[in-house]
Motif scaffolding. Sequence first.
Motif, PDB file in Angstrom:
ATOM      1  N   ALA A 380       0.781  -1.093   0.057  1.00  0.00           N
ATOM      2  CA  ALA A 380       0.045   0.012   0.044  1.00  0.00           C
ATOM      3  C   ALA A 380       0.686   1.174   0.140  1.00  0.00           C
ATOM      4  O   ALA A 380       0.436   2.265  -0.294  1.00  0.00           O
ATOM      5  N   VAL A 381       1.993   1.297   0.306  1.00  0.00           N
ATOM      6  CA  VAL A 381       2.969   2.595   0.713  1.00  0.00           C
ATOM      7  C   VAL A 381       4.063   2.245  -0.421  1.00  0.00           C
ATOM      8  O   VAL A 381       4.810   3.396  -0.169  1.00  0.00           O
ATOM      9  N   ALA A 382       4.329   1.520  -1.223  1.00  0.00           N
ATOM     10  CA  ALA A 382       5.262   1.176  -2.037  1.00  0.00           C
ATOM     11  C   ALA A 382       5.553   2.085  -3.065  1.00  0.00           C
ATOM     12  O   ALA A 382       6.404   2.825  -3.391  1.00  0.00           O
ATOM     13  N   GLY A 383       4.194   2.915  -3.475  1.00  0.00           N
ATOM     14  CA  GLY A 383       4.542   4.056  -4.306  1.00  0.00           C
ATOM     15  C   GLY A 383       5.034   5.337  -3.691  1.00  0.00           C
ATOM     16  O   GLY A 383       5.037   6.172  -4.400  1.00  0.00           O
ATOM     17  N   LYS A 384       5.041   5.446  -2.201  1.00  0.00           N
ATOM     18  CA  LYS A 384       5.579   6.410  -1.666  1.00  0.00           C
ATOM     19  C   LYS A 384       7.187   6.446  -1.333  1.00  0.00           C
ATOM     20  O   LYS A 384       7.547   7.008  -0.425  1.00  0.00           O
ATOM     21  N   ASN A 385       7.787   5.302  -2.287  1.00  0.00           N
ATOM     22  CA  ASN A 385       9.181   5.218  -1.972  1.00  0.00           C
ATOM     23  C   ASN A 385       9.587   4.777  -0.417  1.00  0.00           C
ATOM     24  O   ASN A 385      10.561   5.148  -0.028  1.00  0.00           O
ATOM     25  N   ILE A 386       8.688   3.880   0.098  1.00  0.00           N
ATOM     26  CA  ILE A 386       8.798   3.408   1.315  1.00  0.00           C
ATOM     27  C   ILE A 386       9.185   1.936   1.402  1.00  0.00           C
ATOM     28  O   ILE A 386       8.304   1.110   0.742  1.00  0.00           O
ATOM     29  N   ASN A 387      10.315   1.344   1.897  1.00  0.00           N
ATOM     30  CA  ASN A 387      10.687   0.126   1.764  1.00  0.00           C
ATOM     31  C   ASN A 387      10.425  -0.774   2.903  1.00  0.00           C
ATOM     32  O   ASN A 387       9.810  -0.431   3.840  1.00  0.00           O
ATOM     33  N   PHE A 388      10.446  -2.185   2.673  1.00  0.00           N
ATOM     34  CA  PHE A 388       9.810  -2.984   3.676  1.00  0.00           C
ATOM     35  C   PHE A 388      10.497  -2.838   5.109  1.00  0.00           C
ATOM     36  O   PHE A 388       9.673  -2.777   6.240  1.00  0.00           O
ATOM     37  N   PRO A 389      11.917  -2.862   5.261  1.00  0.00           N
ATOM     38  CA  PRO A 389      12.605  -2.388   6.495  1.00  0.00           C
ATOM     39  C   PRO A 389      11.933  -1.233   7.193  1.00  0.00           C
ATOM     40  O   PRO A 389      11.707  -1.226   8.594  1.00  0.00           O
ATOM     41  N   GLN A 390      11.865  -0.180   6.520  1.00  0.00           N
ATOM     42  CA  GLN A 390      11.055   1.142   7.028  1.00  0.00           C
ATOM     43  C   GLN A 390       9.551   0.696   7.503  1.00  0.00           C
ATOM     44  O   GLN A 390       9.212   1.325   8.666  1.00  0.00           O
ATOM     45  N   VAL A 391       8.942   0.035   6.862  1.00  0.00           N
ATOM     46  CA  VAL A 391       7.430  -0.441   7.341  1.00  0.00           C
ATOM     47  C   VAL A 391       7.585  -1.279   8.548  1.00  0.00           C
ATOM     48  O   VAL A 391       6.907  -0.612   9.671  1.00  0.00           O
ATOM     49  N   LEU A 392       8.413  -2.294   8.628  1.00  0.00           N
ATOM     50  CA  LEU A 392       8.681  -3.086   9.781  1.00  0.00           C
ATOM     51  C   LEU A 392       9.133  -2.117  11.090  1.00  0.00           C
ATOM     52  O   LEU A 392       8.301  -2.100  12.044  1.00  0.00           O
ATOM     53  N   GLN A 393       9.898  -1.118  11.044  1.00  0.00           N
ATOM     54  CA  GLN A 393      10.365  -0.309  11.837  1.00  0.00           C
ATOM     55  C   GLN A 393       9.213   0.585  12.388  1.00  0.00           C
ATOM     56  O   GLN A 393       9.237   0.864  13.361  1.00  0.00           O
ATOM     57  N   ALA A 394       8.557   1.101  11.425  1.00  0.00           N
ATOM     58  CA  ALA A 394       7.441   2.190  11.811  1.00  0.00           C
ATOM     59  C   ALA A 394       6.431   1.097  12.589  1.00  0.00           C
ATOM     60  O   ALA A 394       5.795   1.906  13.547  1.00  0.00           O
ATOM     61  N   ILE A 395       6.083   0.190  12.296  1.00  0.00           N
ATOM     62  CA  ILE A 395       5.248  -0.839  13.142  1.00  0.00           C
ATOM     63  C   ILE A 395       5.572  -1.052  14.655  1.00  0.00           C
ATOM     64  O   ILE A 395       4.819  -0.983  15.317  1.00  0.00           O
ATOM     65  N   MET A 396       6.808  -1.361  14.486  1.00  0.00           N
ATOM     66  CA  MET A 396       7.405  -1.493  16.071  1.00  0.00           C
ATOM     67  C   MET A 396       7.327  -0.514  16.841  1.00  0.00           C
ATOM     68  O   MET A 396       7.009  -0.657  17.856  1.00  0.00           O
ATOM     69  N   ILE A 397       7.712   0.770  16.322  1.00  0.00           N
ATOM     70  CA  ILE A 397       7.606   1.914  16.986  1.00  0.00           C
ATOM     71  C   ILE A 397       6.053   2.496  17.408  1.00  0.00           C
ATOM     72  O   ILE A 397       5.934   2.552  18.319  1.00  0.00           O
ATOM     73  N   LEU A 398       5.216   2.320  16.330  1.00  0.00           N
ATOM     74  CA  LEU A 398       3.801   2.564  16.660  1.00  0.00           C
ATOM     75  C   LEU A 398       3.442   1.685  17.561  1.00  0.00           C
ATOM     76  O   LEU A 398       2.258   1.951  18.438  1.00  0.00           O
ATOM     77  N   ASN A 399       3.435   0.346  17.455  1.00  0.00           N
ATOM     78  CA  ASN A 399       3.051  -0.707  18.460  1.00  0.00           C
ATOM     79  C   ASN A 399       3.702  -0.145  19.970  1.00  0.00           C
ATOM     80  O   ASN A 399       2.938  -0.410  20.875  1.00  0.00           O
ATOM     81  N   SER A 400       4.938  -0.113  19.826  1.00  0.00           N
ATOM     82  CA  SER A 400       5.499   0.471  21.308  1.00  0.00           C
ATOM     83  C   SER A 400       4.694   1.488  21.946  1.00  0.00           C
ATOM     84  O   SER A 400       4.404   1.562  23.059  1.00  0.00           O
ATOM     85  N   LYS A 401       4.208   2.383  21.219  1.00  0.00           N
ATOM     86  CA  LYS A 401       3.522   3.594  21.564  1.00  0.00           C
ATOM     87  C   LYS A 401       1.886   3.311  21.762  1.00  0.00           C
ATOM     88  O   LYS A 401       1.205   4.415  22.066  1.00  0.00           O
ATOM     89  N   GLY A 402       1.453   2.162  21.481  1.00  0.00           N
ATOM     90  CA  GLY A 402       0.298   1.734  21.709  1.00  0.00           C
ATOM     91  C   GLY A 402      -0.720   2.010  20.659  1.00  0.00           C
ATOM     92  O   GLY A 402      -1.941   1.735  20.676  1.00  0.00           O
ATOM     93  N   HIS A 403      -0.400   2.474  19.498  1.00  0.00           N
ATOM     94  CA  HIS A 403      -1.111   2.996  18.241  1.00  0.00           C
ATOM     95  C   HIS A 403      -1.395   1.673  17.530  1.00  0.00           C
ATOM     96  O   HIS A 403      -2.556   1.744  16.898  1.00  0.00           O
ATOM     97  N   VAL A 404      -0.735   0.964  17.425  1.00  0.00           N
ATOM     98  CA  VAL A 404      -0.944  -0.242  16.586  1.00  0.00           C
ATOM     99  C   VAL A 404      -0.769  -1.556  17.337  1.00  0.00           C
ATOM    100  O   VAL A 404      -0.091  -1.484  18.498  1.00  0.00           O
TER     101      VAL A 404
END
Length: 525
Positions: A380-404
């Motif tokens: 879904a975000v590939a067209g925004k020049n976001i790669n998979f490692p960046q997605v994974l890191q974003a999810i881990m940070i958002l998860n740690s903050k209680g958002h995901v």
Amino acid sequence: MAAAAKLTQYLEREMSDWSAGYVSNIGYTFGYYHELNPLRLQLAFLNAGLAFPEIGTACELGYGQGISTNLHAASSVTQWYGTDFNPSQVFFAQQLARSAEAGAKLFDESFSEFSNRSDLPDFDYIGMHGIWSWISDTNREVIVDFIRRKLKVGGVLYISYNTLPGWASFAPMRQLMTLHADIIGAEGHGIVNRIDGAVSFVEKMLETNPLYARANPSVNDRMKNIKEQNRHYLAHEYFNRDWHPMHFSDLAQWLEPAKLNFACSAHYLDHIDLINLGEEQRKFLEEITDTKFRQAVRDFMVNQQFRRDYWVKGARKLDALEQAELVRSQRVVLQTHPDDIELKVSGSLGEATLSEEIYRPVIEALADYKKKTLARLAQAVAGKNINFPQVLQAIMILNSKGHVASVQAEEATNKVKRHTAKLNAFLRHKARGSGDIGYLGSPVTGGGVAVSRFQQLFITAMELDKKKPEQMANHVWQVLKSQGQKLLKEGTALETEEEHLAELNRVATEFIDKRLPALRALQVI
């Protein structure tokens, strides 16, 4: 003395002193600790390149009021067991278990009594939040032996504990406070008054500008924080007979007889080196090949004072293909309204600002509150020049903050919905009288979700077919008025009924617009 005789002596002593030096005359707080949710270990293990077990049986040692244990038992298909020594806490925890009808088996037994039960299964997961720091060496021996015998091969231990070197500067101050409470504090005045007296005494002592405080300037700031904290929390955190912050290497030595290997941190932010370590520190740690020694050194880099870790009995490394496939199949869901997500995160290096170019597209892709695999999210975000490692890191940070949050299998969700709903109904009923328990269960995430007292009362109003903001506001106001309770707005108590209804109407409207969609997606409602 023979080992059997020593154990008999210990048991006799423990039976006569059932609290074993632990604060027993004041209840523990009603906290929920999401790290105890076994579902969370999957993403942490995968990020560390490790295989994770399926969790069918789990146990929490020292479950306090039983909030975490019962939310996890009612919201997942895992069979939960546990023990806590304090009868008043156990009474409430068992009440929660009965309300959920999820089959959680919670006991009022010492660790030694519980570990010798003949009716316990072997466990895939054992959790201990904080208790390791507050128990005697004898109890630690009992627990390690229990883990050795009852944790399955491939099973996981979650353990959190006060850590050195982070506590090194404050440990003498804690000793002084407990000494004051024991010697100067009046026993008949209760533990809360003794804590207040100890805190006040230490404050006065620090005002004399002792050399100790000048050599350890962080002590003054920590005492200011302590002064503002809940006295029930302070009683259990600082005023037990046993209080032992421990080096990581010492814990590793303790766990060796149980055949455990360090797996990874359960605190997702610890996995993100960029917010915790400088470039020179990262390079220095990379040169250390021994995992345990590297963790010990890292604790000095970040001045670690509290660790939340996973240990595993038989770690299995995944090959690159296995790891990639399993990570991409992980499912997550948004728990917070997108407008309420602040793009900042705090690590050991201080506060960092998250990249708008990466995080906003990821959040927008989740904003429909639908469950998505990380593979689908990356697409879904590939067209925004976001790669998979960046997605994974974003999810881990958002998860740690209680958002995901991670999502369990649909089959599990469908099986436990009835139990989660029963427990949530009980908790919402309790919310009429107080805001002690600010969580409800989600059969989607297999754990607890932050839901404030007023939000819980709004949900109850909706179930009574009061779905408009003004109806929900009036429902809550009647609950408050019947108990003589008032709202605070900007630190000032509201006085008139009109003021209360106006404020509650505003809060109800915000709840409908911002919180309700997520709670429905999480099947809390």
